[in-house]
Design a protein around this motif. Structure first.
Motif, mmCIF file in Angstrom:
data_model
loop_
_atom_site.group_PDB
_atom_site.id
_atom_site.type_symbol
_atom_site.label_atom_id
_atom_site.label_comp_id
_atom_site.label_asym_id
_atom_site.label_seq_id
_atom_site.Cartn_x
_atom_site.Cartn_y
_atom_site.Cartn_z
ATOM 1 N N THR A 162 1.389 -1.416 0.251
ATOM 2 C CA THR A 162 -0.481 0.172 0.405
ATOM 3 C C THR A 162 1.000 1.012 -0.400
ATOM 4 O OG1 THR A 162 0.042 0.042 2.625
ATOM 5 C CG2 THR A 162 -1.551 -0.916 1.364
ATOM 6 N N ALA A 163 1.957 1.173 0.304
ATOM 7 C CA ALA A 163 3.052 2.472 0.402
ATOM 8 C C ALA A 163 3.170 3.129 -0.971
ATOM 9 C CB ALA A 163 4.361 2.300 0.453
ATOM 10 N N GLU A 164 2.582 2.717 -2.621
ATOM 11 C CA GLU A 164 2.699 3.620 -3.120
ATOM 12 C C GLU A 164 1.592 4.403 -3.653
ATOM 13 O OE1 GLU A 164 2.585 3.527 -7.869
ATOM 14 O OE2 GLU A 164 3.802 1.744 -7.218
ATOM 15 N N ALA A 165 -0.097 3.620 -3.345
ATOM 16 C CA ALA A 165 -0.580 4.918 -2.713
ATOM 17 C C ALA A 165 -0.904 5.267 -2.207
ATOM 18 C CB ALA A 165 -2.013 3.463 -2.782
ATOM 19 N N SER A 166 0.198 5.179 -0.905
ATOM 20 C CA SER A 166 0.008 6.074 0.606
ATOM 21 C C SER A 166 1.048 7.322 -0.378
ATOM 22 C CB SER A 166 0.627 5.715 1.364
ATOM 23 O OG SER A 166 0.094 4.773 1.866
ATOM 24 N N ALA A 167 1.589 7.095 -1.210
ATOM 25 C CA ALA A 167 2.837 8.088 -1.221
ATOM 26 C C ALA A 167 2.000 9.262 -2.309
ATOM 27 C CB ALA A 167 3.953 7.591 -2.307
ATOM 28 N N ARG A 168 1.269 8.799 -3.025
ATOM 29 C CA ARG A 168 0.004 9.256 -4.045
ATOM 30 C C ARG A 168 -0.417 10.261 -4.037
ATOM 31 N NH1 ARG A 168 0.722 7.962 -9.682
ATOM 32 N NH2 ARG A 168 2.398 6.399 -10.060
ATOM 33 N N ALA A 169 -0.965 9.588 -1.982
ATOM 34 C CA ALA A 169 -1.565 10.362 -1.688
ATOM 35 C C ALA A 169 -1.666 11.791 -1.406
ATOM 36 C CB ALA A 169 -3.037 9.371 -0.543
ATOM 37 N N LEU A 170 -0.053 10.984 -0.027
ATOM 38 C CA LEU A 170 -0.048 12.637 0.381
ATOM 39 C C LEU A 170 1.046 13.402 -0.572
ATOM 40 C CD1 LEU A 170 1.908 13.277 2.295
ATOM 41 C CD2 LEU A 170 4.553 12.466 2.115
ATOM 42 N N LEU A 171 1.143 13.236 -2.013
ATOM 43 C CA LEU A 171 1.396 14.094 -3.848
ATOM 44 C C LEU A 171 0.523 14.825 -3.923
ATOM 45 C CD1 LEU A 171 4.195 11.635 -5.432
ATOM 46 C CD2 LEU A 171 4.430 13.791 -3.767
ATOM 47 N N ALA A 172 -1.338 14.371 -3.918
ATOM 48 C CA ALA A 172 -1.576 14.837 -4.189
ATOM 49 C C ALA A 172 -2.328 15.754 -3.307
ATOM 50 C CB ALA A 172 -3.281 14.206 -4.239
ATOM 51 N N GLU A 173 -1.989 15.389 -1.645
ATOM 52 C CA GLU A 173 -2.521 16.685 -0.213
ATOM 53 C C GLU A 173 -1.136 17.751 -0.310
ATOM 54 O OE1 GLU A 173 -2.846 16.058 4.377
ATOM 55 O OE2 GLU A 173 -2.267 14.894 3.335
ATOM 56 N N LEU A 174 -0.536 17.550 -1.053
ATOM 57 C CA LEU A 174 0.392 18.419 -1.450
ATOM 58 C C LEU A 174 0.486 19.408 -1.808
ATOM 59 C CD1 LEU A 174 4.288 16.972 -0.567
ATOM 60 C CD2 LEU A 174 3.636 18.372 0.636
ATOM 61 N N GLY A 175 0.011 18.652 -2.982
ATOM 62 C CA GLY A 175 -0.205 19.857 -4.412
ATOM 63 C C GLY A 175 0.539 20.368 -5.057
ATOM 64 N N ALA A 176 0.653 21.647 -4.795
ATOM 65 C CA ALA A 176 1.379 22.773 -5.720
ATOM 66 C C ALA A 176 2.978 23.154 -4.573
ATOM 67 C CB ALA A 176 1.265 24.089 -6.311
ATOM 68 N N ALA A 177 2.958 22.364 -3.426
ATOM 69 C CA ALA A 177 3.714 22.793 -3.036
ATOM 70 C C ALA A 177 4.753 23.741 -2.923
ATOM 71 C CB ALA A 177 4.521 20.973 -2.457
ATOM 72 N N HIS A 178 3.453 24.811 -3.052
ATOM 73 C CA HIS A 178 4.947 25.986 -2.736
ATOM 74 C C HIS A 178 5.451 26.788 -4.015
ATOM 75 C CE1 HIS A 178 2.839 27.924 0.679
ATOM 76 N NE2 HIS A 178 3.162 26.578 1.687
ATOM 77 N N GLY A 179 5.581 25.283 -5.069
ATOM 78 C CA GLY A 179 6.856 25.820 -5.709
ATOM 79 C C GLY A 179 8.150 25.519 -5.462
ATOM 80 N N ARG A 180 7.818 24.381 -4.293
ATOM 81 C CA ARG A 180 9.420 24.097 -3.964
ATOM 82 C C ARG A 180 9.956 22.675 -4.608
ATOM 83 N NH1 ARG A 180 11.052 27.352 -5.176
ATOM 84 N NH2 ARG A 180 13.517 26.591 -3.547
ATOM 85 N N PRO A 181 11.041 21.795 -5.247
ATOM 86 C CA PRO A 181 11.466 20.640 -5.363
ATOM 87 C C PRO A 181 10.910 19.736 -4.077
ATOM 88 C CG PRO A 181 13.500 22.186 -5.460
ATOM 89 C CD PRO A 181 11.982 22.949 -4.337
ATOM 90 N N LEU A 182 10.622 18.880 -4.503
ATOM 91 C CA LEU A 182 10.195 17.486 -4.013
ATOM 92 C C LEU A 182 10.860 16.449 -4.097
ATOM 93 C CD1 LEU A 182 5.845 16.991 -4.822
ATOM 94 C CD2 LEU A 182 7.229 18.039 -2.639
ATOM 95 N N LEU A 183 10.894 16.366 -2.459
ATOM 96 C CA LEU A 183 12.130 14.733 -2.368
ATOM 97 C C LEU A 183 11.260 13.747 -1.838
ATOM 98 C CD1 LEU A 183 15.437 14.420 -1.068
ATOM 99 C CD2 LEU A 183 13.740 13.043 -0.181
#
Length: 236
Positions: A162-183
């Motif tokens: 389930t970790a991949e689905a959890s990751a996708r959900a987190l990325l969706a929650e972050l959205g644009a993330a103030h335009g900052r790079p994501l790790l």
């Protein structure tokens, strides 16, 4: 970008390969960078093995690692190292040897104050956003968001199914993330599925004994360098 997370909250009970002392951290960092890591994240420890934000602990660890590598080196500011927010801020203010960056977990009390102090001192901030917390929502409202070095999207789901689905959900929650790079990274059983997802999405990631003690085939990793080499093959 591939960051190596050398030790985290692991202990000597997790095996001799987990670096604890400044000298061991430096040796492990050198091996990981030689294997391809482009950034180093460490948890400096007291002689008895406890995470600490004390300048007397942070300074020697940073100096030892920097003597061996020429990549950015960062540390944690996690609440487990100093639970009281006021004391945590005081510790950061007392640092005489500064890291290149420090991770600040946005769901923890006092995160904004610690991040503000780091930025004022010229230290890059990794905004640690853990899945399953209020971190993403708090970060979205933060006036410091556009100023952080990057967002550390941390998937705390340890289940490989389930970790991949959890990751996708987190990325969706972050959205644009103030335009900052994501790790993007996972932990324990979720480490390798999330790392491969980061590769498919073209995102930076990290690997190391902090996140997992195992290689993708379930074999025990002998070192951070071995994990880095395998991560580069998996990340694509």
């Amino acid at each position: 970008m591939l960051q190596v997370c050398l030790n985290g909250r692991r202990s000597a009970a997790d095996g001799a390969g987990v670096p604890m002392s400044p000298q061991d951290l430096a040796r492990s960092a050198a091996g990981a960078v030689a294997a391809g890591a482009t950034s180093v994240h460490v948890h400096p420890r007291t002689p008895c093995g406890r995470d600490s934000l004390s300048p007397r602990v942070i300074g020697p660890a940073l100096e030892a690692v920097r003597a061996r590598v020429r990549v950015p080196v960062g540390v944690t500011t996690g609440a487990w190292a100093e639970p009281d927010p006021a004391n945590r801020l005081a510790r950061v203010r007392a640092w005489s040897v500064l890291p290149d960056f420090a991770s600040v977990n946005w769901h923890e009390p006092g995160a904004e104050e610690v991040a503000g102090e780091l930025l004022a001192r010229g230290v890059g901030v990794e905004a640690g956003i853990w899945s399953g917390t209020e971190g993403a929502r708090r970060f979205a409202r933060s006036p410091l968001g556009p100023r952080v070095l990057r967002v550390l999207a941390e998937v705390t789901d340890p289940d490989p199914a389930t970790a991949e689905a959890s990751a996708r959900a987190l990325l969706a929650e972050l959205g644009a993330a103030h335009g900052r790079p994501l790790l993007l990274h996972g932990e324990e059983g979720g480490t390798w599925p999330v790392l491969r997802l980061a590769g498919r999405l073209g995102l930076a990631t990290r690997i190391g004994l902090e996140d997992t003690l195992l290689l993708p085939d379930g074999e025990r990793a002998l070192s951070n360098a071995q994990l880095v080499a395998e991560a580069l093959a998996q990340h694509g």
